[in-house]
Design a protein around this motif. Structure first.
Motif, PDB file in Angstrom:
ATOM      1  N   GLY A   1     -10.363  -0.340   3.634  1.00 41.33           N
ATOM      2  CA  GLY A   1      -9.239   0.596   3.611  1.00 41.33           C
ATOM      3  C   GLY A   1      -9.207   1.405   4.902  1.00 41.33           C
ATOM      4  O   GLY A   1     -10.220   1.512   5.611  1.00 41.33           O
ATOM      5  N   GLY A   2      -8.045   1.958   5.194  1.00 37.88           N
ATOM      6  CA  GLY A   2      -7.883   2.702   6.442  1.00 37.88           C
ATOM      7  C   GLY A   2      -8.873   3.842   6.599  1.00 37.88           C
ATOM      8  O   GLY A   2      -9.344   4.119   7.701  1.00 37.88           O
ATOM      9  N   GLY A   3      -9.225   4.477   5.476  1.00 40.52           N
ATOM     10  CA  GLY A   3     -10.153   5.617   5.528  1.00 40.52           C
ATOM     11  C   GLY A   3     -11.519   5.226   6.065  1.00 40.52           C
ATOM     12  O   GLY A   3     -12.263   6.079   6.573  1.00 40.52           O
TER      13      GLY A   3
ATOM     14  N   GLU B   1      -1.593  13.869  10.866  1.00 43.13           N
ATOM     15  CA  GLU B   1      -1.951  12.449  10.780  1.00 43.13           C
ATOM     16  C   GLU B   1      -2.409  11.950  12.156  1.00 43.13           C
ATOM     17  O   GLU B   1      -3.431  11.266  12.288  1.00 43.13           O
TER      18      GLU B   1
ATOM     19  N   LYS C   1      -5.776  13.291  13.006  1.00 46.67           N
ATOM     20  CA  LYS C   1      -6.809  12.572  12.237  1.00 46.67           C
ATOM     21  C   LYS C   1      -7.139  11.240  12.907  1.00 46.67           C
ATOM     22  O   LYS C   1      -8.307  10.884  13.064  1.00 46.67           O
ATOM     23  N   LEU C   2      -6.089  10.516  13.328  1.00 48.51           N
ATOM     24  CA  LEU C   2      -6.302   9.177  13.897  1.00 48.51           C
ATOM     25  C   LEU C   2      -6.910   9.231  15.294  1.00 48.51           C
ATOM     26  O   LEU C   2      -7.687   8.354  15.672  1.00 48.51           O
TER      27      LEU C   2
ATOM     28  N   GLY D   1       0.825  -1.215   0.000  1.00 47.20           N
ATOM     29  CA  GLY D   1       0.000   0.000   0.000  1.00 47.20           C
ATOM     30  C   GLY D   1       0.852   1.255   0.000  1.00 47.20           C
ATOM     31  O   GLY D   1       2.067   1.196   0.213  1.00 47.20           O
ATOM     32  N   SER D   2       0.208   2.400  -0.236  1.00 49.57           N
ATOM     33  CA  SER D   2       0.942   3.669  -0.295  1.00 49.57           C
ATOM     34  C   SER D   2       1.398   4.134   1.082  1.00 49.57           C
ATOM     35  O   SER D   2       2.317   4.925   1.182  1.00 49.57           O
ATOM     36  N   SER D   3       0.717   3.673   2.140  1.00 53.18           N
ATOM     37  CA  SER D   3       1.139   4.123   3.469  1.00 53.18           C
ATOM     38  C   SER D   3       1.714   2.965   4.292  1.00 53.18           C
ATOM     39  O   SER D   3       2.492   3.187   5.205  1.00 53.18           O
ATOM     40  N   GLN D   4       1.302   1.764   3.966  1.00 59.55           N
ATOM     41  CA  GLN D   4       1.741   0.629   4.770  1.00 59.55           C
ATOM     42  C   GLN D   4       1.831  -0.646   3.945  1.00 59.55           C
ATOM     43  O   GLN D   4       1.021  -0.870   3.051  1.00 59.55           O
TER      44      GLN D   4
ATOM     45  N   ILE E   1     -12.494   6.112   9.823  1.00 51.96           N
ATOM     46  CA  ILE E   1     -12.864   7.440  10.345  1.00 51.96           C
ATOM     47  C   ILE E   1     -14.274   7.356  10.920  1.00 51.96           C
ATOM     48  O   ILE E   1     -15.208   6.981  10.200  1.00 51.96           O
TER      49      ILE E   1
ATOM     50  N   GLY F   1      -8.033   4.131   0.659  1.00 56.16           N
ATOM     51  CA  GLY F   1      -6.668   3.920   1.136  1.00 56.16           C
ATOM     52  C   GLY F   1      -6.006   5.240   1.483  1.00 56.16           C
ATOM     53  O   GLY F   1      -6.671   6.205   1.867  1.00 56.16           O
ATOM     54  N   SER F   2      -4.692   5.272   1.327  1.00 50.75           N
ATOM     55  CA  SER F   2      -3.956   6.483   1.651  1.00 50.75           C
ATOM     56  C   SER F   2      -3.856   7.388   0.416  1.00 50.75           C
ATOM     57  O   SER F   2      -4.274   8.546   0.445  1.00 50.75           O
ATOM     58  N   GLY F   3      -3.334   6.824  -0.681  1.00 49.04           N
ATOM     59  CA  GLY F   3      -3.172   7.630  -1.886  1.00 49.04           C
ATOM     60  C   GLY F   3      -4.298   7.414  -2.881  1.00 49.04           C
ATOM     61  O   GLY F   3      -4.436   8.170  -3.840  1.00 49.04           O
ATOM     62  N   LEU F   4      -5.106   6.374  -2.668  1.00 44.13           N
ATOM     63  CA  LEU F   4      -6.099   5.974  -3.658  1.00 44.13           C
ATOM     64  C   LEU F   4      -7.412   5.572  -3.009  1.00 44.13           C
ATOM     65  O   LEU F   4      -7.430   5.119  -1.871  1.00 44.13           O
TER      66      LEU F   4
ATOM     67  N   GLY G   1      -6.885   8.937   2.052  1.00 41.73           N
ATOM     68  CA  GLY G   1      -6.656   9.446   3.408  1.00 41.73           C
ATOM     69  C   GLY G   1      -5.502  10.432   3.504  1.00 41.73           C
ATOM     70  O   GLY G   1      -5.503  11.334   4.352  1.00 41.73           O
TER      71      GLY G   1
HETATM   72  N1  LIG Z   1      -8.836   4.991  12.323  1.00 44.17           N
HETATM   73  C1  LIG Z   1      -8.544   5.759  11.302  1.00 44.17           C
HETATM   74  N2  LIG Z   1      -9.114   6.975  11.157  1.00 44.17           N
HETATM   75  C2  LIG Z   1      -8.808   7.757  10.104  1.00 44.17           C
HETATM   76  N3  LIG Z   1      -7.958   7.435   9.121  1.00 44.17           N
HETATM   77  C3  LIG Z   1      -7.358   6.244   9.219  1.00 44.17           C
HETATM   78  C4  LIG Z   1      -7.600   5.340  10.307  1.00 44.17           C
HETATM   79  N4  LIG Z   1      -6.842   4.250  10.119  1.00 44.17           N
HETATM   80  C5  LIG Z   1      -6.143   4.458   8.981  1.00 44.17           C
HETATM   81  N5  LIG Z   1      -6.442   5.646   8.459  1.00 44.17           N
HETATM   82  C6  LIG Z   1      -5.907   6.259   7.219  1.00 44.17           C
HETATM   83  O1  LIG Z   1      -6.033   5.325   6.176  1.00 44.17           O
HETATM   84  C7  LIG Z   1      -4.947   5.453   5.265  1.00 44.17           C
HETATM   85  C8  LIG Z   1      -4.236   4.138   5.139  1.00 44.17           C
HETATM   86  O2  LIG Z   1      -5.145   3.191   4.673  1.00 44.17           O
HETATM   87  P1  LIG Z   1      -4.646   1.869   3.959  1.00 44.17           P
HETATM   88  O3  LIG Z   1      -3.710   1.145   4.846  1.00 44.17           O
HETATM   89  O4  LIG Z   1      -5.869   1.177   3.492  1.00 44.17           O
HETATM   90  O5  LIG Z   1      -3.847   2.527   2.734  1.00 44.17           O
HETATM   91  P2  LIG Z   1      -2.735   1.882   1.832  1.00 44.17           P
HETATM   92  O6  LIG Z   1      -3.208   0.548   1.395  1.00 44.17           O
HETATM   93  O7  LIG Z   1      -1.416   1.974   2.497  1.00 44.17           O
HETATM   94  O8  LIG Z   1      -2.724   2.895   0.593  1.00 44.17           O
HETATM   95  P3  LIG Z   1      -3.292   2.758  -0.901  1.00 44.17           P
HETATM   96  O9  LIG Z   1      -4.326   1.705  -0.911  1.00 44.17           O
HETATM   97  O10 LIG Z   1      -3.860   4.112  -1.200  1.00 44.17           O
HETATM   98  O11 LIG Z   1      -2.095   2.444  -1.729  1.00 44.17           O
HETATM   99  C9  LIG Z   1      -4.014   6.521   5.849  1.00 44.17           C
HETATM  100  O12 LIG Z   1      -4.285   7.756   5.211  1.00 44.17           O
HETATM  101  C10 LIG Z   1      -4.420   6.552   7.320  1.00 44.17           C
HETATM  102  O13 LIG Z   1      -4.212   7.825   7.872  1.00 44.17           O
END
Ligand SMILES: Nc1ncnc2c1ncn2[C@@H]1O[C@H](COP(=O)(O)OP(=O)(O)OP(=O)(O)O)[C@@H](O)[C@H]1O
Ligand SMILES: [Mg+2]
Length: 409
Positions: A328-330, A254, A257-258, A14-17, A333, A211-214, A235
């Motif tokens: 996804g992490g978003g 960040e 937000k969390l 992922g873009s963030s993890q 919220i 997700g983070s970037g998408l 996110g």
């Molecule tokens: N509890 C939460 N509240 C708000 N935002 C959150 C929470 N948990 C994660 N996020 C946000 O979700 C995003 C990460 O989500 P995710 O792990 O699905 O992304 P990713 O797979 O790394 O990125 P991508 O899919 O875009 O390549 C980050 O922007 C993070 O700040």
């Protein structure tokens, strides 16, 4: 396809993890035995732009998962996403080889190859060919044509393509650590396989992975994938908005937000003020959580409006009786589902992983749906025993077809 192995690994780049989940096949379900995570700094909007950083993060996540599992990781199933991903619908038609006789596996292979024979530019790879409907002579809506009598076989498929460079970088990344990817799957298809039931797919459902970037979108009806899309907002944009709006560093934004984020300001009316660090030598301030929510809400609203625009492109958007599922992490919220319901005008729920067991406390979050779905899709662990009775026909068929087509892809 790889041989039967002892464990399978779902690797979500992922873009963030980066998340690695190792699972074993245990009687009738995948059992999670190890989970590893590493921060990801080598991707931009889902695409690997810094190979070394990504390789190191992947290695770290896999090592951690392996250490926890106490067994080595084996087949690595990995995701792909990014706004280079495109999808199109195509049709193929063939004459049944024994005209008027029963339709065979070979006829199905031939018609799928015909449907796949669309012109794909040389800089793109086909990553999925998913049948949505077969037509035998004039009769449509057929799911499994094998054994049926007819002289003309037609199929409608959903084809997903990705930039060759993005696919090669995923291969490079896994090869750098001494493996080859066992499969590469579009992120939303994996997320869908983790959180959707057969009934959801049958009734009609949209999956939205914030997700983070998408933000990735997939729409299903009648057990078939109808539309997929990737939106280059996620996110990370919410965090940037908070950093600008609150005049605070990105890391602080960040964290805010969390810990204090919400999708609607009414939800935080009774909460105390939020500590907001200043930029540079500016002093920290106390800010009402309503202000934080009032920055998050319009961006999340925009994300869901863009998702709705994509869902509406599937000509069946008003038939999604199972609504929408957020992953996804978003999706974490608070209030995201309420906001999504308002914008999409559909019932919305947060995705919960189905079809896996073990260590669920570690992988229950909506951000883990992709890694878990990659495992749920894996067909290289005890293939004869692992299929569930209730599993959707097209899911089974497309994995069978995947084997046939793999030599062409
Ligand atoms: N509890 C939460 N509240 C708000 N935002 C959150 C929470 N948990 C994660 N996020 C946000 O979700 C995003 C990460 O989500 P995710 O792990 O699905 O992304 P990713 O797979 O790394 O990125 P991508 O899919 O875009 O390549 C980050 O922007 C993070 O700040
Ligand atoms: Mg993701």
């Amino acid at each position: 396809m790889s041989a039967t192995v002892a464990t399978v690994t779902g690797l979500d780049i992922g873009s963030s993890q980066i998340t690695a989940v190792i699972a074993e096949w245990d009687d009738d379900a995948f059992k999670i035995v190890g989970v590893g995570r590493a921060p990801s700094t080598g991707l931009r909007r889902g695409v690997i732009v810094h190979l070394d950083r990504t390789v190191n993060a992947v290695r770290k996540a896999l090592d951690e998962a392996e250490l926890m599992a106490g067994v080595p990781h084996d087949a690595i199933h990995v995701n792909i996403s990014g706004d280079h991903v495109r999808s199109l619908n195509s049709r193929g038609v063939v004459a049944v080889s024994r005209g008027g006789g029963p339709i065979s596996d070979t006829d199905v292979d031939r018609v799928l190859r015909a449907a796949r024979a669309v012109s794909v530019p040389p800089d793109r790879d086909v990553i999925h060919v998913l049948p949505s409907e077969f037509v035998v002579d004039e009769q449509g809506g057929i799911r499994d044509p094998i054994g049926m009598i007819g002289s003309r076989l037609e199929v409608e498929v959903h084809i997903v393509t990705a930039a060759t460079l993005a696919v090669s970088n995923i291969h490079h990344c896994i090869e750098e650590i001494g493996y080859r990817p066992a499969s590469i799957t579009l992120s939303t298809l994996a997320a869908a396989d983790s959180v959707l039931s057969d009934r959801d797919r049958e009734m009609g459902v949209a999956v939205i992975d914030v997700g983070s970037g998408l933000t990735d979108v997939a729409v299903y009806l009648d057990d078939a994938l109808r539309h997929t899309a990737t939106i280059a907002v996620g996110g990370r944009n919410i965090t940037n908005d908070l950093a600008i709006g609150l005049r605070t560093p990105i890391d602080a934004a960040e964290e805010i937000k969390l810990t204090a984020g919400a999708a609607r300001s009414e939800m935080v009316a009774d909460r105390g003020p939020v500590d907001v660090p200043g930029v540079g030598d500016q002093e920290a301030r106390l800010v009402s959580p309503r202000v934080v929510a009032s920055i998050i809400e319009p961006r999340l609203e925009e994300i869901f409006m863009m998702a709705k625009r994509e869902i509406d492109k599937a000509p069946i958007a008003d038939m999604l009786a199972a609504g929408a599922v957020l992953t996804g992490g978003g999706a974490g919220i608070p209030g995201a589902t309420d906001l999504a319901e308002r914008i999409l005008d559909l019932p919305v729920r947060t995705g919960r992983p189905l079809n896996v067991a073990g260590m669920m406390d570690r992988v229950m979050g909506p951000a883990d749906a992709v890694a878990l779905g990659l495992i749920a899709r894996a067909d290289d662990v005890a293939p004869t025993s692992r299929r569930r009775d209730g599993e959707g026909f097209f899911h089974r068929l497309s994995s069978r077809i995947g084997e046939v087509l793999s030599e062409f892809l």
